[in-house]
Design a protein around this motif. Structure first.
Motif: not given
Length: 480
Positions: A391-413
């Motif tokens: 998720s974005y929250e996880t990405f914001s916490l690890v992006k400085d040490r983990i390389m990630c690729r944007d996969k867009g958005e999803i709709t979740v209940k």
């Protein structure tokens, strides 16, 4: 004139259960300690015998026969004082009563004019009792009190004409004192034996409890088990809100594999997979929530937390290592005849959840609930083979040490707006030419290498194997 060393009763509290013969025997018998009352009767009975013998042989004055009444009545009076009055609440009533016995004993020694054998017999009984009841401190204070009482008594009654006593008086004194010491020593031995056996039984029960707790720990995450058995957490229905990193994974292609394999072989494979993945999860400090089918649920941040950023990074690091480890296990399964290429897919989200004990008072489950749990499960179901979605929250916490690729958005209940998601590529330190993990897989060839885990000795063996493989390929290429 003294209290018996049966004061050891205070160490056991009541009659001790002593195992006869082999310690493993279940047959026990009660070995009661020598009561204060009985010990004092014995001690003063000894002095009664000394007084009567000394008076009959003329070494003690006749008026001392009146002391016999005192020696016979005092044990009963002492029992009444220590058991039936307000003094019974005193935490050291036994020691205090023995001090009083030392004063009485000192007075008796002065009354008989320091006649050697009877005086020494009385001193031995008192000092023996003091050492057993209260140790060196009791012995030292008792000696001082007895010496002071003796000095006062000698000043009042004077010293005997001769310090020597007739043979019969000496024999009675020695025999009576020896009887007292032997009887009290016997009870002391029984108490020591009872304490030793009780300690052994307690140690056995402790070992059984430890063994049982370790068995029960198999049904709980180690962190939860430790917090319960160390008393940090109460076993009751209670929850709290915490920000956690939640991980879900399952095996893609497992359903197809279950149709091809026998149940026994499938169970063995699944248990092997769970065991390997659990070790990775525990390595990074994850709390394993549950296994459902081929799925694993793990969360970070409770019962212990290293901070939101570190918890999220540990969770993603665990997922990356699981993905690498899955490739190694897949190669091993292939060598065992399992041709279906099993792939792991994972989802991770970070956010506030409700964590704690859920269920009933007699059956609880330590788990988490909340929309972030649903998001992690949804990410796992959307992931492709070998993919880690966060998720974005996880990405914001690890992006400085983990390389990630944007996969867009999803709709979740449960989420009012679309949720941005990202795919985990790898550690930033492992990107580029200096990466520690390398993999190549083709038909007839598979290589997985993590240079950080290779020792110097293993490195030489690996280089030799690669050189042999390279020479073999060159020979085959030249022959074509």
């Amino acid at each position: 004139m003294m209290n018996a060393p049966a004061e050891l009763r205070n160490a056991t509290g009541s009659a001790a259960k002593v195992v006869h013969g082999d310690l493993s025997s279940h047959e026990t018998v009660a070995i009661p300690p020598m009561p204060d009352y009985s010990g004092r009767i014995l001690g003063y009975g000894v002095n009664t015998a000394i007084i009567i013998t000394g008076v009959l042989q003329g070494i003690f004055p006749g008026w001392m026969l009146w002391l016999v009444a005192g020696t016979m009545l005092w044990p009963h009076a002492a029992h009444l004082i220590s058991r039936r009055t307000f003094l019974r609440r005193s935490p050291r009533i036994r020691q205090k009563m023995l001090f009083l016995d030392c004063v009485i004993g000192g007075g008796f020694i002065g009354m008989i004019g320091l006649v050697a054998i009877p005086a020494v017999s009385t001193v031995l009984m008192l000092m023996f009792s003091c050492l057993i009841v209260g140790g060196t401190r009791q012995w030292l204070v008792g000696t001082l009190l007895m010496g002071a009482a003796t000095a006062v008594s000698v000043a009042s009654f004077g010293v005997a004409e001769s310090f020597q006593s007739p043979l019969l008086t000496s024999l009675v004194s020695v025999f009576a004192t020896g009887t007292y010491i032997c009887v009290t020593a016997y009870y002391s031995h029984q108490q020591a034996r009872a304490l030793l056996l009780a300690k052994t039984q307690i140690q056995n029960q402790r070992e059984q409890s430890i063994a049982l707790s370790h068995k029960l720990s198999k049904y709980l995450s180690p962190q939860v088990w430790q917090s319960i058995f160390t008393g940090e957490r109460d076993v009751r229905l209670e929850t709290q809100r915490k920000k956690l990193a939640i991980f879900f994974s399952d095996i893609k292609g497992f359903t197809e594999l279950s149709e091809e394999m026998e149940p026994e072989a499938l169970t063995e494979l699944l248990n092997h997979y769970f065991n390997e993945m659990s070790e990775v999860a525990l390595k990074y400090g994850g709390t394993i929530d549950k296994f459902v089918g081929d799925s694993i649920m793990v969360f970070f941040g409770d019962p212990t937390s290293r901070g939101q950023r570190e918890d999220a990074f540990a969770c993603v690091s665990m997922a990356i290592e699981m993905r690498k480890h899955m490739k190694i296990m897949r190669q091993k399964w292939r060598s065992q005849g399992i041709k279906t290429p099993l792939q792991i897919r994972m989802g991770i989200s970070t956010g506030y959840t409700t964590v704690g004990n859920f269920g009933a008072e007699n059956r609880m489950d330590y788990t988490i609930i909340g929309k972030e749990v649903n998001l992690a499960s949804r990410l796992e179901s959307l992931a492709d083979s070998g993919e880690i979605l966060i998720s974005y929250e996880t990405f914001s916490l690890v992006k400085d040490r983990i390389m990630c690729r944007d996969k867009g958005e999803i709709t979740v209940k449960g989420f009012a707006k679309p949720v941005p998601i990202y795919e985990v590529v790898d550690f930033r330190r492992d990107m580029g030419p200096h990466r520690s993990f390398m993999e190549h897989e083709h038909s007839g060839f598979a290589m997985y290498m993590d240079s950080e885990k290779i020792t110097e000795r293993e490195r030489k063996a690996i280089l030799a194997a690669l050189e042999d493989a390279a020479d073999r390929l060159r020979i085959e290429e030249d022959s074509e």
